[in-house]
Design a protein around this motif. Structure first.
Motif, PDB file in Angstrom:
ATOM      1  N   UNK A 259       0.851  -1.197   0.000  1.00  0.00           N
ATOM      2  CA  UNK A 259       0.000   0.000   0.000  1.00  0.00           C
ATOM      3  C   UNK A 259       0.879   1.236   0.000  1.00  0.00           C
ATOM      4  N   UNK A 260       0.397   2.268  -0.672  1.00  0.00           N
ATOM      5  CA  UNK A 260       1.011   3.587  -0.575  1.00  0.00           C
ATOM      6  C   UNK A 260       0.000   4.464   0.153  1.00  0.00           C
ATOM      7  N   UNK A 261       0.470   5.206   1.148  1.00  0.00           N
ATOM      8  CA  UNK A 261      -0.433   5.964   2.011  1.00  0.00           C
ATOM      9  C   UNK A 261       0.015   7.423   2.029  1.00  0.00           C
ATOM     10  N   UNK A 262      -0.951   8.352   2.051  1.00  0.00           N
ATOM     11  CA  UNK A 262      -0.591   9.774   2.110  1.00  0.00           C
ATOM     12  C   UNK A 262      -1.835  10.644   2.108  1.00  0.00           C
ATOM     13  N   UNK A 263      -1.644  11.903   1.715  1.00  0.00           N
ATOM     14  CA  UNK A 263      -2.802  12.820   1.648  1.00  0.00           C
ATOM     15  C   UNK A 263      -3.684  12.428   0.468  1.00  0.00           C
TER      16      UNK A 263
END
Ligand SMILES: Cc1ncc(COP(=O)(O)O)c(C=O)c1O
Length: 349
Positions: free
Chosen positions: A216-220
């Motif tokens: 997973x890539x997580x951010x705003x």
């Protein structure tokens, strides 16, 4: 290897097989076409991951490498420069993807024991350049846990100090968190606390958490919206990916806290093997689920010792002439540790 021999696979935490409960979750997952945003299980996984890390949004991708490469592409423009530790996975083991896919250069900084600190990061940032000679530093990437450093942990203070330097210079901060779950468990910190200073975090479900596939890539929300475009461009859009996401949801629910058992087993094995006359281990680097073992006192190369281990049903990876690596994971129990220690005792005891 004799097929009836026990097989203890300590090469990596990527070798795990889904548990029966995970297979059940996979088999029963509701799915749809995720390229249309229609897969309810993928959507549920992304929402759960974003909440766990205290960020607005997350994106399911096939691998940790793709998560890192999408993050770099999303944060940078061709001609920019990223700052990484010299032995970082992003620099060493992703096929030069940062150069090929994002057109950026990498400023490699040797860490202290494999970890960057605020001063080293500050020194690596290119100065303001009215003459337009220099690449522009745009992004700092940390790796927690730091694999080649022995699976060691960036503590919250060290990360906060680096984040302050990045912020002062207007740089983005990305975490290669392939093993961020191990880091959080080792520090007894929440994932949200570990993630807080970062603009983006990649994490792997297919390592210590025991899933067959997926990161997973997580951010705003704005970051993930842009990242979605690069996932498409890099060929990472998947269709009924809920089958894989279901494994991820199961792992986030059931496989995080148990990482402490892997850490205890790695420490136990490191202490036992390190006490053997033909081996030595830097025990302070054994903080999570890996141990790097120096077998040179045995008079054998690491490859020779790995060969001997394999003949006894134990798999480990030689990482240099002198050192081999062992990694504990969900498919290694106390009996396996006993088998491995007996094999080490025969070879380097
Ligand atoms: C620190 C680190 N980052 C990223 C990756 C890449 O993950 P994947 O194998 O899913 O591409 C790995 C894989 O071992 C890793 O150890």
């Amino acid at each position: 290897m004799n097929p009836t021999m026990p097989r203890v696979d300590l090469r990596s935490d990527t070798v795990t097989r889904p548990t029966d409960a995970m297979r059940h979750a996979i088999a029963n997952a509701p799915v749809g076409d995720d390229v249309y945003g229609d897969d309810p299980t993928v959507n549920a996984l992304q929402e759960r991951a974003a909440a766990l890390f205290g960020k607005e949004a997350a994106l399911f991708v096939p691998s940790g490498t793709m998560a890192n490469q999408i993050a770099i592409r999303t944060h940078t423009q061709p001609g920019d420069e990223i700052v990484v530790e010299s032995s970082a996975h992003i620099f060493l083991y992703e096929g030069g993807g940062f150069a090929a896919l994002s057109g950026v250069s990498a400023r490699c900084v040797p860490g202290e024991g494999g970890l960057l600190n605020a001063q080293k990061v500050r020194e690596a940032i290119r100065p303001p350049d009215p003459t337009s000679h220099y690449p522009q530093t745009r992004l700092v990437c940390l790796e927690n846990t730091a694999n080649r450093a022995g699976g060691v942990v960036y503590d919250l203070d060290r990360t906060a100090a680096i984040a302050a330097v990045a912020k002062e210079h207007g740089l983005a901060l990305h975490l290669d968190g392939a093993r961020v779950f191990n880091a959080a468990v080792a520090m007894k910190a929440s994932l949200a606390d570990v993630a807080e200073p970062f603009d983006s975090i990649s994490c792997c479900l297919s390592k210590g958490l025991g899933c067959p596939v997926g990161s997973l890539l997580v951010g705003s929300r704005a970051f993930i919206n842009r990242a979605h475009r690069f996932r498409k461009m890099f060929g990472g859009g998947m269709r009924q990916a809920g089958l894989l996401a279901a494994a991820g949801i199961h792992a986030l629910e059931h496989h995080i806290e148990r990482l402490a058992d892997d850490h205890a087993r790695a420490k136990h094995m490191a202490a036992q093997v390190g006490a053997m006359s033909g081996a030595s281990v830097q025990l302070d680097t054994v903080q999570t689920n890996m141990a790097y073992i120096d077998v040179s006192p045995s008079g054998h190369t690491a490859a020779e010792v790995c060969q001997g281990l394999a003949e006894r049903g134990v798999l480990a990876n030689a990482v240099s002439t002198s050192h081999l690596r062992i990694v504990t994971h969900i498919d290694v129990d106390d009996a396996d540790v006993g088998v491995a220690l007996a094999a080490f005792a025969e070879l380097v005891g």
